[in-house]
Design a protein around this motif. Structure first.
Motif, PDB file in Angstrom:
ATOM      1  N   SER A 141       0.821  -1.209   0.000  1.00  0.00           N
ATOM      2  CA  SER A 141       0.000   0.000   0.000  1.00  0.00           C
ATOM      3  C   SER A 141       0.856   1.261   0.000  1.00  0.00           C
ATOM      4  O   SER A 141       0.319   2.367   0.027  1.00  0.00           O
ATOM      5  CB  SER A 141      -0.923  -0.004   1.221  1.00  0.00           C
ATOM      6  OG  SER A 141      -0.140  -0.103   2.393  1.00  0.00           O
ATOM      7  N   THR A 145      -0.276   5.193  -0.635  1.00  0.00           N
ATOM      8  CA  THR A 145      -0.087   6.054   0.545  1.00  0.00           C
ATOM      9  C   THR A 145       0.734   7.281   0.153  1.00  0.00           C
ATOM     10  O   THR A 145       0.397   8.413   0.516  1.00  0.00           O
ATOM     11  CB  THR A 145       0.609   5.282   1.685  1.00  0.00           C
ATOM     12  OG1 THR A 145      -0.214   4.186   2.062  1.00  0.00           O
ATOM     13  CG2 THR A 145       0.823   6.170   2.904  1.00  0.00           C
ATOM     14  N   GLY A 177      11.887   5.370   3.901  1.00  0.00           N
ATOM     15  CA  GLY A 177      11.439   3.994   3.678  1.00  0.00           C
ATOM     16  C   GLY A 177      10.547   3.914   2.455  1.00  0.00           C
ATOM     17  O   GLY A 177      10.658   4.718   1.519  1.00  0.00           O
ATOM     18  N   ALA A 178       9.638   2.942   2.476  1.00  0.00           N
ATOM     19  CA  ALA A 178       8.801   2.685   1.306  1.00  0.00           C
ATOM     20  C   ALA A 178       8.006   3.931   0.899  1.00  0.00           C
ATOM     21  O   ALA A 178       7.960   4.286  -0.282  1.00  0.00           O
ATOM     22  CB  ALA A 178       7.857   1.521   1.617  1.00  0.00           C
ATOM     23  N   VAL A 179       7.390   4.598   1.871  1.00  0.00           N
ATOM     24  CA  VAL A 179       6.571   5.767   1.533  1.00  0.00           C
ATOM     25  C   VAL A 179       7.450   7.011   1.356  1.00  0.00           C
ATOM     26  O   VAL A 179       7.324   7.737   0.365  1.00  0.00           O
ATOM     27  CB  VAL A 179       5.491   6.029   2.610  1.00  0.00           C
ATOM     28  CG1 VAL A 179       4.636   7.237   2.227  1.00  0.00           C
ATOM     29  CG2 VAL A 179       4.599   4.808   2.798  1.00  0.00           C
ATOM     30  N   ASP A 196      17.273   9.166   8.069  1.00  0.00           N
ATOM     31  CA  ASP A 196      16.815   7.810   8.393  1.00  0.00           C
ATOM     32  C   ASP A 196      17.777   7.209   9.416  1.00  0.00           C
ATOM     33  O   ASP A 196      18.986   7.464   9.360  1.00  0.00           O
ATOM     34  CB  ASP A 196      16.780   6.932   7.131  1.00  0.00           C
ATOM     35  CG  ASP A 196      15.848   5.735   7.302  1.00  0.00           C
ATOM     36  OD1 ASP A 196      14.813   5.701   6.620  1.00  0.00           O
ATOM     37  OD2 ASP A 196      16.151   4.839   8.137  1.00  0.00           O
ATOM     38  N   LYS A 201      20.644   3.904   3.972  1.00  0.00           N
ATOM     39  CA  LYS A 201      19.774   4.678   3.074  1.00  0.00           C
ATOM     40  C   LYS A 201      20.487   5.921   2.547  1.00  0.00           C
ATOM     41  O   LYS A 201      20.036   6.551   1.595  1.00  0.00           O
ATOM     42  CB  LYS A 201      18.504   5.110   3.817  1.00  0.00           C
ATOM     43  CG  LYS A 201      17.702   3.970   4.423  1.00  0.00           C
ATOM     44  CD  LYS A 201      16.750   3.392   3.413  1.00  0.00           C
ATOM     45  CE  LYS A 201      16.124   2.099   3.864  1.00  0.00           C
ATOM     46  NZ  LYS A 201      14.822   2.220   4.439  1.00  0.00           N
ATOM     47  N   ALA A 230       8.418   8.280   9.298  1.00  0.00           N
ATOM     48  CA  ALA A 230       9.142   7.205   9.991  1.00  0.00           C
ATOM     49  C   ALA A 230       8.250   6.594  11.065  1.00  0.00           C
ATOM     50  O   ALA A 230       7.518   5.635  10.795  1.00  0.00           O
ATOM     51  CB  ALA A 230      10.435   7.743  10.587  1.00  0.00           C
ATOM     52  N   PRO A 251       3.016  10.681   6.159  1.00  0.00           N
ATOM     53  CA  PRO A 251       2.247   9.455   6.330  1.00  0.00           C
ATOM     54  C   PRO A 251       2.298   8.817   7.713  1.00  0.00           C
ATOM     55  O   PRO A 251       1.469   7.951   8.007  1.00  0.00           O
ATOM     56  CB  PRO A 251       2.913   8.505   5.325  1.00  0.00           C
ATOM     57  CG  PRO A 251       4.352   8.936   5.333  1.00  0.00           C
ATOM     58  CD  PRO A 251       4.299  10.431   5.480  1.00  0.00           C
ATOM     59  N   ASN A 253       1.755   7.389  11.208  1.00  0.00           N
ATOM     60  CA  ASN A 253       0.534   7.327  12.022  1.00  0.00           C
ATOM     61  C   ASN A 253       0.790   7.927  13.397  1.00  0.00           C
ATOM     62  O   ASN A 253       1.905   7.876  13.905  1.00  0.00           O
ATOM     63  CB  ASN A 253       0.102   5.867  12.205  1.00  0.00           C
ATOM     64  CG  ASN A 253      -0.392   5.258  10.911  1.00  0.00           C
ATOM     65  OD1 ASN A 253      -1.206   5.844  10.206  1.00  0.00           O
ATOM     66  ND2 ASN A 253       0.103   4.072  10.581  1.00  0.00           N
TER      67      ASN A 253
HETATM   68  N1  LIG Z   1       3.087   1.873   4.030  1.00  0.00           N
HETATM   69  C1  LIG Z   1       1.863   2.346   4.126  1.00  0.00           C
HETATM   70  O1  LIG Z   1       1.009   2.097   3.269  1.00  0.00           O
HETATM   71  C2  LIG Z   1       1.473   3.237   5.258  1.00  0.00           C
HETATM   72  C3  LIG Z   1       0.121   3.619   5.394  1.00  0.00           C
HETATM   73  C4  LIG Z   1      -0.244   4.490   6.436  1.00  0.00           C
HETATM   74  C5  LIG Z   1       0.727   4.920   7.311  1.00  0.00           C
HETATM   75  N2  LIG Z   1       2.030   4.497   7.171  1.00  0.00           N
HETATM   76  C6  LIG Z   1       3.022   4.973   8.138  1.00  0.00           C
HETATM   77  O2  LIG Z   1       4.003   5.748   7.442  1.00  0.00           O
HETATM   78  C7  LIG Z   1       5.289   5.557   8.023  1.00  0.00           C
HETATM   79  C8  LIG Z   1       6.246   5.055   6.963  1.00  0.00           C
HETATM   80  O3  LIG Z   1       5.750   3.845   6.423  1.00  0.00           O
HETATM   81  P1  LIG Z   1       6.655   2.959   5.462  1.00  0.00           P
HETATM   82  O4  LIG Z   1       5.763   1.924   4.877  1.00  0.00           O
HETATM   83  O5  LIG Z   1       7.463   3.841   4.573  1.00  0.00           O
HETATM   84  O6  LIG Z   1       7.614   2.260   6.515  1.00  0.00           O
HETATM   85  P2  LIG Z   1       9.110   1.734   6.264  1.00  0.00           P
HETATM   86  O7  LIG Z   1       9.377   0.813   7.388  1.00  0.00           O
HETATM   87  O8  LIG Z   1       9.276   1.252   4.867  1.00  0.00           O
HETATM   88  O9  LIG Z   1       9.985   3.056   6.409  1.00  0.00           O
HETATM   89  C9  LIG Z   1      10.187   3.722   7.615  1.00  0.00           C
HETATM   90  C10 LIG Z   1      11.610   4.245   7.601  1.00  0.00           C
HETATM   91  O10 LIG Z   1      11.793   5.046   8.750  1.00  0.00           O
HETATM   92  C11 LIG Z   1      13.075   4.769   9.273  1.00  0.00           C
HETATM   93  N3  LIG Z   1      13.076   5.180  10.671  1.00  0.00           N
HETATM   94  C12 LIG Z   1      12.651   4.502  11.756  1.00  0.00           C
HETATM   95  N4  LIG Z   1      12.791   5.258  12.859  1.00  0.00           N
HETATM   96  C13 LIG Z   1      13.293   6.438  12.451  1.00  0.00           C
HETATM   97  C14 LIG Z   1      13.630   7.647  13.103  1.00  0.00           C
HETATM   98  N5  LIG Z   1      13.477   7.792  14.434  1.00  0.00           N
HETATM   99  N6  LIG Z   1      14.127   8.678  12.359  1.00  0.00           N
HETATM  100  C15 LIG Z   1      14.283   8.552  11.030  1.00  0.00           C
HETATM  101  N7  LIG Z   1      13.995   7.419  10.353  1.00  0.00           N
HETATM  102  C16 LIG Z   1      13.491   6.390  11.055  1.00  0.00           C
HETATM  103  C17 LIG Z   1      13.280   3.297   9.015  1.00  0.00           C
HETATM  104  O11 LIG Z   1      14.656   2.947   9.034  1.00  0.00           O
HETATM  105  C18 LIG Z   1      12.660   3.141   7.634  1.00  0.00           C
HETATM  106  O12 LIG Z   1      13.600   3.348   6.605  1.00  0.00           O
HETATM  107  C19 LIG Z   1       5.062   4.592   9.191  1.00  0.00           C
HETATM  108  O13 LIG Z   1       4.838   5.342  10.358  1.00  0.00           O
HETATM  109  C20 LIG Z   1       3.788   3.864   8.806  1.00  0.00           C
HETATM  110  O14 LIG Z   1       3.100   3.387   9.945  1.00  0.00           O
HETATM  111  C21 LIG Z   1       2.417   3.698   6.153  1.00  0.00           C
END
Ligand SMILES: NC(=O)c1ccc[n+]([C@@H]2O[C@H](COP(=O)([O-])OP(=O)(O)OC[C@H]3O[C@@H](n4cnc5c(N)ncnc54)[C@H](O)[C@@H]3O)[C@@H](O)[C@H]2O)c1
Length: 334
Positions: A141, A145, A177-179, A196, A201, A230, A251, A253
């Protein structure tokens, strides 16, 4: 006052583990929510969690303008090690509970569960979403997102800078990360600085021509836009009083440590797009495709509508959070 429509708590016949489903509101459509599987100090704490999270889902769906209500599943693990056999047993127990709602509650993944677990739920009926791509799911997703975050960013930029064009502006993205990485690639013309905790990264960011800041310093960078991508809890009374940015939209939460941080940001003239709106693209797209059967274009249109929702809640009296909640309450009542 008891606001929820339904709470069912059941000890699983196979596993002996207590699982529960809360449906907060089904005014707008079937209740949906993620299935959280974790250990709680006692069942009462799990019940508090499922009620709180179901209510938050009602608001998220209502603000996003999608035809669903708020629900939540909690599997309150006991002290036993979660062997593969016990895991399957409790998932089947919970699948029976979900199926007993006959489609008025649908579950997706949350902390402790993933797409493969949704397949176990599907063994008892078509009441789970976010299944693996190999089984007809729409997959990650993170793309929709990110699309939703970019839509929210456009509306936020129009409100704060008078236009969508970010050329020459500085954008800090916390979490590559992914988003976060997809959002970075969707922004044109701005100076983008990413951060990050995963040092690996850094070279990926450099390869894309992006700047880098250490996570401990990301919140101190003077910038036009801050994108929390993050972890949750990044906006606290302390960080809100230090941030030197005009717009926050991302993004992650549960970005606020407490709701009053929205007032602090507002007092400092920082426009914060509530995370329930900015982060909704993934869930909006997945439900549209997997549950409503819409094609990619129609599902994407629902995601793009996040832009008009943000445009609706940013201007006006009160904070964006209070206006988002008011919009949600209005839609839940209508
Ligand atoms: N993927 C989705 O569809 C989706 C949907 C709604 C909300 N979210 C929220 O968005 C955020 C990002 O999602 P994602 O899928 O990219 O997750 P992800 O795990 O792919 O990426 C998160 C990144 O943040 C980094 N990180 C962790 N702690 C950190 C910090 N203190 N400072 C800086 N970087 C840090 C991680 O190393 C990672 O690279 C999360 O909070 C997730 O809950 C994601």
């Amino acid at each position: 006052m008891w606001e929820h429509e339904e709470l069912v708590v059941r000890r699983g016949a196979r596993s002996g583990i207590t699982t529960m489903v809360a449906a907060h509101s089904r005014v707008l459509g079937p209740a949906i929510g993620g299935c959280r599987m974790k250990r709680y100090p006692q069942v009462g704490a799990a019940i508090d969690d499922v009620l709180r999270l179901a209510r938050a889902m009602s608001h998220k769906c209502a603000v996003a303008g999608v035809p669903y209500g708020g629900g939540k599943s909690v599997i309150a693990l006991d002290e036993r090690p979660l062997t593969p056999e016990l895991r399957r047993a409790v998932l089947l127990d919970h699948a029976d509970l979900i199926a007993s709602f006959g489609g008025s509650y649908l579950a997706g993944p949350d902390i402790g569960t993933g797409p493969d677990d949704m397949l176990v739920f599907r063994e008892k009926g078509p009441y789970a979403f976010c299944v693996p791509e190999s089984h007809g799911g729409v997959g990650s997703s993170s793309v929709p997102t990110a699309t939703g975050v970019l839509a929210a960013l456009r509306a936020g930029a129009r409100q704060v800078f008078g236009g969508e064009d970010l050329t020459g502006r500085r954008v800090v993205i916390s979490g590559f990360g992914a988003v976060g990485a997809r959002v970075a690639q969707g922004i044109e013309g701005a100076e983008i600085i990413v951060s990050d905790v995963d040092e690996t990264k850094r070279s990926a960011a450099a390869g894309l021509g992006l700047g880098w800041v250490e996570p401990s310093e990301a919140l101190q960078v003077k910038a036009d836009v801050f994108i929390p991508a993050a972890v949750g809890g990044v906006l606290s009374p302390e960080t809100a009083s230090e941030l030197d940015v005009a717009l926050i939209v991302g993004p992650a939460n549960n970005q606020l440590t407490e709701d009053s941080v929205a007032d602090l940001l507002d007092e400092r003239g920082i426009v914060w797009v509530p995370d329930v709106v900015a982060s909704a693209g993934g869930i909006v797209y997945t439900l549209a495709r997997e549950v409503d059967g819409l094609d990619h274009a129609a599902a994407s249109a629902r995601v793009e509508a996040i832009e008009s929702t943000v445009a609706e809640i940013l201007p006006g009296p009160g904070t964006p959070l209070s206006r988002a909640l008011a919009l949600a309450e209005q839609r839940l009542r209508s």
